[in-house]
Design a protein around this motif. Structure first.
Motif, PDB file in Angstrom:
ATOM      1  N   VAL A   1      29.956  48.827  45.535  1.00 20.09           N
ATOM      2  CA  VAL A   1      28.614  47.582  45.827  1.00 20.09           C
ATOM      3  C   VAL A   1      29.657  46.413  45.090  1.00 20.09           C
ATOM      4  O   VAL A   1      29.550  45.496  45.350  1.00 20.09           O
ATOM      5  CB  VAL A   1      27.550  48.161  45.064  1.00 20.09           C
ATOM      6  CG1 VAL A   1      26.669  47.293  45.596  1.00 20.09           C
ATOM      7  CG2 VAL A   1      26.640  49.011  46.861  1.00 20.09           C
ATOM      8  N   ILE A   2      29.909  46.881  43.758  1.00 20.52           N
ATOM      9  CA  ILE A   2      29.963  46.062  42.646  1.00 20.52           C
ATOM     10  C   ILE A   2      31.001  45.211  42.925  1.00 20.52           C
ATOM     11  O   ILE A   2      31.246  43.840  43.369  1.00 20.52           O
ATOM     12  CB  ILE A   2      30.686  46.652  41.175  1.00 20.52           C
ATOM     13  CG1 ILE A   2      29.201  47.143  40.434  1.00 20.52           C
ATOM     14  CG2 ILE A   2      31.290  45.693  40.535  1.00 20.52           C
ATOM     15  CD1 ILE A   2      29.433  47.985  39.465  1.00 20.52           C
ATOM     16  N   ILE A   3      32.364  45.544  43.393  1.00 19.14           N
ATOM     17  CA  ILE A   3      33.602  44.904  44.100  1.00 19.14           C
ATOM     18  C   ILE A   3      33.092  44.090  45.726  1.00 19.14           C
ATOM     19  O   ILE A   3      33.590  43.247  46.005  1.00 19.14           O
ATOM     20  CB  ILE A   3      34.743  46.016  45.193  1.00 19.14           C
ATOM     21  CG1 ILE A   3      35.090  46.630  43.459  1.00 19.14           C
ATOM     22  CG2 ILE A   3      35.589  45.438  45.709  1.00 19.14           C
ATOM     23  CD1 ILE A   3      36.413  46.578  43.131  1.00 19.14           C
ATOM     24  N   ILE A   4      31.967  44.655  46.794  1.00 13.97           N
ATOM     25  CA  ILE A   4      31.706  44.043  47.536  1.00 13.97           C
ATOM     26  C   ILE A   4      30.724  42.824  47.179  1.00 13.97           C
ATOM     27  O   ILE A   4      31.681  41.783  48.150  1.00 13.97           O
ATOM     28  CB  ILE A   4      31.110  44.895  48.747  1.00 13.97           C
ATOM     29  CG1 ILE A   4      31.665  45.648  49.225  1.00 13.97           C
ATOM     30  CG2 ILE A   4      30.871  44.391  50.446  1.00 13.97           C
ATOM     31  CD1 ILE A   4      31.505  46.739  50.044  1.00 13.97           C
ATOM     32  N   ILE A   5      30.362  42.950  46.048  1.00 19.06           N
ATOM     33  CA  ILE A   5      28.998  41.372  46.097  1.00 19.06           C
ATOM     34  C   ILE A   5      30.306  40.886  44.912  1.00 19.06           C
ATOM     35  O   ILE A   5      30.405  39.702  45.587  1.00 19.06           O
ATOM     36  CB  ILE A   5      28.319  42.392  45.235  1.00 19.06           C
ATOM     37  CG1 ILE A   5      26.874  42.634  46.040  1.00 19.06           C
ATOM     38  CG2 ILE A   5      27.804  40.736  44.624  1.00 19.06           C
ATOM     39  CD1 ILE A   5      25.741  43.414  45.508  1.00 19.06           C
ATOM     40  N   THR A   6      30.856  40.530  44.074  1.00 20.00           N
ATOM     41  CA  THR A   6      31.346  40.287  43.365  1.00 20.00           C
ATOM     42  C   THR A   6      32.760  39.397  44.149  1.00 20.00           C
ATOM     43  O   THR A   6      33.156  38.049  43.706  1.00 20.00           O
ATOM     44  CB  THR A   6      31.579  40.794  41.624  1.00 20.00           C
ATOM     45  OG1 THR A   6      32.918  41.770  41.802  1.00 20.00           O
ATOM     46  CG2 THR A   6      30.372  41.004  40.942  1.00 20.00           C
ATOM     47  N   ALA A   7      33.147  40.386  44.675  1.00 20.01           N
ATOM     48  CA  ALA A   7      35.176  40.314  44.993  1.00 20.01           C
ATOM     49  C   ALA A   7      34.858  38.977  46.124  1.00 20.01           C
ATOM     50  O   ALA A   7      35.211  38.474  46.815  1.00 20.01           O
ATOM     51  CB  ALA A   7      36.285  41.613  45.947  1.00 20.01           C
ATOM     52  N   SER A   8      33.927  39.210  47.236  1.00 22.00           N
ATOM     53  CA  SER A   8      33.537  38.995  48.385  1.00 22.00           C
ATOM     54  C   SER A   8      32.799  37.316  47.892  1.00 22.00           C
ATOM     55  O   SER A   8      33.748  35.974  48.195  1.00 22.00           O
ATOM     56  CB  SER A   8      32.301  38.848  49.164  1.00 22.00           C
ATOM     57  OG  SER A   8      31.299  39.143  48.570  1.00 22.00           O
ATOM     58  N   MET A   9      31.715  37.052  46.938  1.00 22.27           N
ATOM     59  CA  MET A   9      31.455  35.470  46.472  1.00 22.27           C
ATOM     60  C   MET A   9      32.381  34.872  45.372  1.00 22.27           C
ATOM     61  O   MET A   9      32.956  34.090  45.915  1.00 22.27           O
ATOM     62  CB  MET A   9      31.007  36.145  44.784  1.00 22.27           C
ATOM     63  CG  MET A   9      29.206  36.830  45.795  1.00 22.27           C
ATOM     64  SD  MET A   9      27.971  37.221  44.846  1.00 22.27           S
ATOM     65  CE  MET A   9      27.193  35.239  43.730  1.00 22.27           C
ATOM     66  N   ALA A  10      33.271  35.702  44.526  1.00 20.78           N
ATOM     67  CA  ALA A  10      34.712  35.509  44.159  1.00 20.78           C
ATOM     68  C   ALA A  10      35.282  34.617  44.975  1.00 20.78           C
ATOM     69  O   ALA A  10      36.054  33.185  45.647  1.00 20.78           O
ATOM     70  CB  ALA A  10      35.749  35.635  43.194  1.00 20.78           C
ATOM     71  N   ALA A  11      35.692  35.026  46.273  1.00 28.25           N
ATOM     72  CA  ALA A  11      36.541  34.223  47.570  1.00 28.25           C
ATOM     73  C   ALA A  11      36.031  33.576  48.063  1.00 28.25           C
ATOM     74  O   ALA A  11      36.861  32.718  48.755  1.00 28.25           O
ATOM     75  CB  ALA A  11      36.795  36.259  47.759  1.00 28.25           C
TER      76      ALA A  11
ATOM     77  N   ILE B   1      40.208  40.365  45.707  1.00 26.46           N
ATOM     78  CA  ILE B   1      39.686  39.281  45.905  1.00 26.46           C
ATOM     79  C   ILE B   1      41.045  38.520  46.381  1.00 26.46           C
ATOM     80  O   ILE B   1      41.256  37.872  47.678  1.00 26.46           O
ATOM     81  CB  ILE B   1      39.605  38.324  44.343  1.00 26.46           C
ATOM     82  CG1 ILE B   1      38.515  39.562  43.384  1.00 26.46           C
ATOM     83  CG2 ILE B   1      39.516  36.859  44.030  1.00 26.46           C
ATOM     84  CD1 ILE B   1      38.413  38.675  42.082  1.00 26.46           C
ATOM     85  N   TRP B   2      42.362  38.987  46.321  1.00 25.16           N
ATOM     86  CA  TRP B   2      43.695  38.206  46.627  1.00 25.16           C
ATOM     87  C   TRP B   2      42.907  38.516  47.906  1.00 25.16           C
ATOM     88  O   TRP B   2      43.317  38.008  49.105  1.00 25.16           O
ATOM     89  CB  TRP B   2      44.930  38.802  46.428  1.00 25.16           C
ATOM     90  CG  TRP B   2      45.113  37.818  45.395  1.00 25.16           C
ATOM     91  CD1 TRP B   2      44.519  37.865  44.123  1.00 25.16           C
ATOM     92  CD2 TRP B   2      46.388  37.040  45.113  1.00 25.16           C
ATOM     93  NE1 TRP B   2      45.356  36.714  43.038  1.00 25.16           N
ATOM     94  CE2 TRP B   2      46.350  35.985  43.943  1.00 25.16           C
ATOM     95  CE3 TRP B   2      47.369  36.952  45.865  1.00 25.16           C
ATOM     96  CZ2 TRP B   2      47.391  35.604  43.559  1.00 25.16           C
ATOM     97  CZ3 TRP B   2      48.055  36.552  45.669  1.00 25.16           C
ATOM     98  CH2 TRP B   2      48.699  35.476  44.166  1.00 25.16           C
TER      99      TRP B   2
END
Lengths: 296, 363, 294
Positions: free
Chosen positions: A96-106, A168-169
């Protein structure tokens, strides 16, 4: 090289190809074959053999928490259901953390143009490159401050932060390949940035999300070092620590005085969720585009 | 319907060092079908995106009615709040939604009641003849169908301004002609202010109430199709509008009676001499206004046939004399061979004279 | 006042930029701060026990100077170099090979093949060493039985051939990374390029060397960077199998850092070794990215 290859005819090349393929598959599969056979073998050992009889005792043992009569069992009891529960908790929080933060940042990295953007991208990549072992003590101190010691949620946060750069990459690569017009269309229709991300970009980037979901699940599910540092009490062990607590007595002494049946059964149970996630996302795995790596 | 007029006031847009739109002042009237016309890279799409709010102006102001939506400094109304609709060249249909949801999308964002949305979608689908496609995904549609879905989506809410970015460019020739008429009909039916970007002058001529011709980010001329055709304000517009394009020939004024083309001279009408203030001129005449005959006539100039391209009803003739090359439209009965000598009369009443230095129209 | 106006005009960009915040906060707190902290520790004589844990003193570059005269450090440097090079070559070649199998038109059963190739990658890393016990056991191990079958001398894999064993496990577990990246890249090359090459009668090798390889240059570099980073950082296999022995022959730098910090309690020194690893990674990564013209 080219002359040699030219002389090799198509059928010969095919034969050579298949031979190499078979050797490769043997290299990949033989250890796993042992795993599979031994898991069902009442008297398996560290060698490849066909079991004389098939048993499910090894699996049962994992869950009832004590050795079955007549079997040596392991030095420590199994708490498989507890470990699995902990591992699941960690993996889902990380996901959950990764999908939310990574998609916003990416998304921001993909759509914003500012000076120093490539610098920020390099920074994000390199920040994950500090050897994790070197960071252990500061990380421990930091987690002490945050109350993340013996805290599954804290473990998940730390694991997520270590997996984040690559995700993110990868996700940025997917976002870059989505035509901007789709978003502009959404804006014109009245969508705000967040709702554009939710309604248009994420659904279209579905394969990308699937890929990072798989990769971050694998990363969290298998993570060993971070839980090792941050978890003290045994009832919070994830599976990776559980295995070690049962089967490793001292480092460098792997494989000594171990009941291999339950070990293999445990390994298989441990691997099943990863395999399931892979099965769900396999279609998209070949579409990874990391950063600028799409063919130019 | 909350239709508005759109006004651009000295709008400049720079991308780094590139000036995409240069000091553009333009007024798009209420309910007008305005076409932005120009070659690729002339800044027409940028202008459209500035109106949509997808780009911010560097200098100048944009008004929707009396409201400033972008003044290049402090005020910028984002695209979400401008109540515009846009059809992109690529149509930008959302690939994960079916046709129905694509069309309904703007209404869903505005949270309109479901019943109303449904009713409206069916109305639009009916109007655009895509009723059978509502359950399909965009990738199952042909180009023409996708285009109509995109248009339906743009009409779903009642936009202040409808923006169309080369919506016909990706269609095949036959469909393009059909959709041209269709689009015009729909625009009149909805009577919404429309800005339409194209590089195709035929499209522009056939659809527009008024046309804005742009080149290199600069405004060339604004006017009705007839005005642009009959009175091109400069050489660029003259060369861009009309097919085949206007013949543009350099010449010099000799005294007050003749134009010298080098290999021949033309006697000019008396009233011309009064306005011709300069010797270096450019003579412009449309191929339609050149009369070609096989026999020698009074005042005719002899040319040789270089190529003849039959179009069915007419023939385009490319004619040469020394190093001069012109195009003429001839009747289909004019049968000529290559290198044959023909006699040409210029219809000077329809000809134009431009200032060579500035490119501006004189006559 | 003008700042406020500026902010208002660029509010949409600011909203978008704020999307970076959660990820950056996570990275800063749990990655950057420990990194900087580690660098600071490397300049101290911090120890894991005693009062030096709480009150370490600043000793400047002493840890780094000591390192220059530390024969075990240089030994593990050599070991790390061998290990990384061997792993890099093996993991990359296996990965490329697997990617070619997955993308070539010549072979069938891609779905099953992909699943097989990915198995080691999907299976949790904590299991890998156990899985290889059966292969490497001296008396009954599958590998030695194969050697015997072909009339070759069996080896003492875990002890005498420790390095080879570890490289073997590592390549087995890690080649899929390069495979994923490369096969994704190869599939995204437009077919037309190969069709044009076919028209001009290009050979298979020419097509690979003139079309495929140049077009996947960046993915190749990226996978090399990632492989290298993983190898130099991770010591799970040597830790579980050999504990760096025998005679420091498998003492990787990362393991040495760990040992110094947690077995010999010289935390400051361990951190210094960690910083050296990080510098190597940074320099090589940047060099590789530069070389690739990225």
């Amino acid at each position: 090289m080219s002359d040699v290859l030219k002389k090799i005819s198509e059928p010969t090349l095919r034969v050579v190809g298949y031979v190499v393929l078979v050797v490769m598959c043997m290299y990949i599969l033989t250890p796993l074959l042992w795993l599979l056979l031994t898991a069902f073998d009442p008297e398996g050992g560290p060698y490849l053999k066909l079991p004389k009889s098939i048993t499910l005792d090894n699996f049962v043992m994992l869950f009832i928490g004590k050795p079955i009569k007549g079997r040596a069992g392991a030095a420590h009891p199994f708490y498989m259901n507890v470990w699995l529960k902990n591992s699941f908790f960690i993996a889902s929080v990380v996901l959950v953390i990764i999908i939310i933060t990574a998609s916003m940042a990416a998304y921001a990295l993909s759509r914003l143009d500012f000076t120093g953007k490539s610098l920020l991208m390099t920074f994000i990549l390199l920040i994950g490159f500090m050897p994790s072992m070197a960071k252990i003590l500061p990380l421990f101190k930091l987690c002490l401050m945050f109350g993340f010691i013996d805290n599954l949620f804290g473990v998940a946060v730390v694991i997520a932060s270590s997996l984040l750069p690559t995700q993110i990459w990868i996700l940025k690569g997917f976002f870059d390949s989505i035509p901007r017009e789709l978003e502009e269309q959404a804006w014109v229709c009245g969508c705000g940035y967040l709702s554009t991300l939710m309604r248009v970009v994420l659904p279209v980037a579905g394969p990308g999300i699937a890929v990072i979901a798989l990769l971050s699940f694998l990363g969290a599910w298998g993570s060993f070092t971070i839980p090792l540092i941050l978890i003290r009490s045994e009832d919070l062990y994830p599976v990776s620590l559980g295995i070690a607590s049962v089967f490793i007595h001292n480092p460098g002494e792997i494989g000594l005085a171990v009941d291999y049946g339950p070990l293999c059964a445990l390994s298989i149970v441990y691997a099943l969720p990863s395999l399931a996630i892979y099965y769900l996302t396999r279609k998209y795995l070949m579409q990874i585009k990391v950063g600028k790596m799409e063919v130019r | 319907m909350s239709v508005v007029e759109v006004q651009l006031e000295g709008v400049t847009k720079r991308f780094g060092n590139v000036v995409a739109v240069n000091d553009l002042t333009l007024k798009i009237k209420d309910k007008e079908f305005m076409v932005l016309l120009g070659p690729s890279g002339c800044g027409k799409t940028t202008t459209l995106r500035l109106i949509a709010g997808l780009e911010k102006v560097t200098k100048g102001r944009i008004f929707f009615k009396d409201e400033v939506v972008d003044d290049g400094e402090t005020i910028f109304i984002p695209p979400q709040k401008r109540n515009v609709s846009m059809v992109f060249q690529s149509y930008a249909l959302f690939p994960h939604m079916n046709v129905f949801e694509n069309i309904a999308f703007p209404a869903r964002i505005k949270k309109l009641p479901n019943r109303e949305v449904k009713k409206r979608v069916y109305e639009l689908a009916d109007l655009l003849r895509i009723k059978d496609l509502l359950n399909r995904k965009p990738h199952e549609l042909s180009g023409g169908q996708q285009q109509r879905v995109a248009l339906a989506r743009a009409l779903m809410i009642e936009p202040s301004v409808l923006l169309l970015d080369e919506p016909l460019a990706n269609l095949d020739a036959k469909l393009r002609v059909y959709m041209r008429a269709e689009l015009k009909r729909i625009q009149k039916e909805f009577s919404c202010t429309t800005v339409y970007v194209t590089h195709d002058q035929i499209e522009a001529m056939s659809m527009a109430d008024r046309i804005t011709v742009l080149n290199m980010g600069k405004l060339q001329q604004v006017g009705t199709p007839d005005e642009l055709y009959d009175k091109p304000s400069n050489l660029f517009v003259a060369g861009f509008i009309g097919s085949p394009p206007m013949n543009i020939i350099e010449c010099t004024l000799v005294g007050t009676k003749y134009l010298d083309f080098g290999s021949f001279k033309l006697k000019i009408p008396e009233d011309w001499a009064e306005v011709l203030y300069r010797e270096e001129l450019v003579f412009g005449i449309r191929p339609q206004d050149i009369l070609v005959s096989k026999s020698k006539r009074d005042g005719a100039v002899n040319f040789y046939v270089y190529v003849s391209e039959p179009l069915g009803d007419r023939i385009i003739l490319t004619l040469v004399k020394d190093d001069m090359m012109i195009k003429a439209l001839a009747d289909k009965s004019t049968r000529v061979n290559m290198r044959e000598e023909v006699w040409v009369i210029f219809n000077l009443e329809k000809a134009h004279i431009f200032d060579k230095k500035t490119g501006k129209l004189i006559i | 006042m003008s700042l406020l106006r500026y902010l208002k005009r660029y509010s949409s960009e600011i909203i978008l930029a704020s999307f970076l915040v959660p990820a950056l906060v996570l990275l800063l707190i749990f990655q950057l701060i420990p990194t900087i902290w580690t660098i600071w520790f490397s300049f101290t004589d911090m120890a894991l026990i005693g009062k030096k844990l709480i009150h370490p003193s600043f000793i400047g570059l002493k840890n780094y100077v000591d390192m220059l005269n530390d024969s075990i450090f240089w030994q593990s440097m050599k070991v790390t170099f061998e290990y990384c090079l061997a792993s890099l070559v093996l993991r990359f070649i296996l990965g490329l090979l697997a990617a070619l199998y997955l993308t070539s038109k010549m072979f069938r059963g891609k779905t099953i093949l992909a699943a097989i190739f990915l198995l080691p990658y999907i299976i949790p890393g904590a299991i890998h060493p156990y899985v290889w016990i059966s292969m490497l056991d001296t008396r009954y191990g599958t590998l030695n039985r194969i050697l015997l079958f072909f009339g070759l001398t069996p080896q003492s894999w875990v002890y005498k051939r420790a390095m080879e064993s570890v490289v073997m496990i590592n390549s087995w577990a890690g080649y899929a990374l390069a495979m994923l990246i490369l096969s994704s890249a190869i599939t995204s090359i437009p077919k037309e390029f190969y069709e044009v090459a076919d028209i001009y009668g290009a050979s298979r090798w020419q097509k690979f060397s003139k079309i495929t390889l140049p077009l996947i240059k960046y993915p190749v570099i990226l996978s090399l960077v990632l492989i290298f980073k993983e190898d130099i950082d991770d010591f799970t296999y040597v830790y579980m199998f050999t504990e760096g022995g025998p005679h420091y022959r498998t003492e990787l730098l990362s393991l040495y850092a760990y040992h110094k910090a947690f077995a010999y309690f010289e935390l400051g020194y361990g951190c210094a070794v960690g910083v050296i690893i990080a510098i190597i990674v940074f320099v090589l990564t940047l060099a590789q990215l530069k070389l690739g013209g990225v």
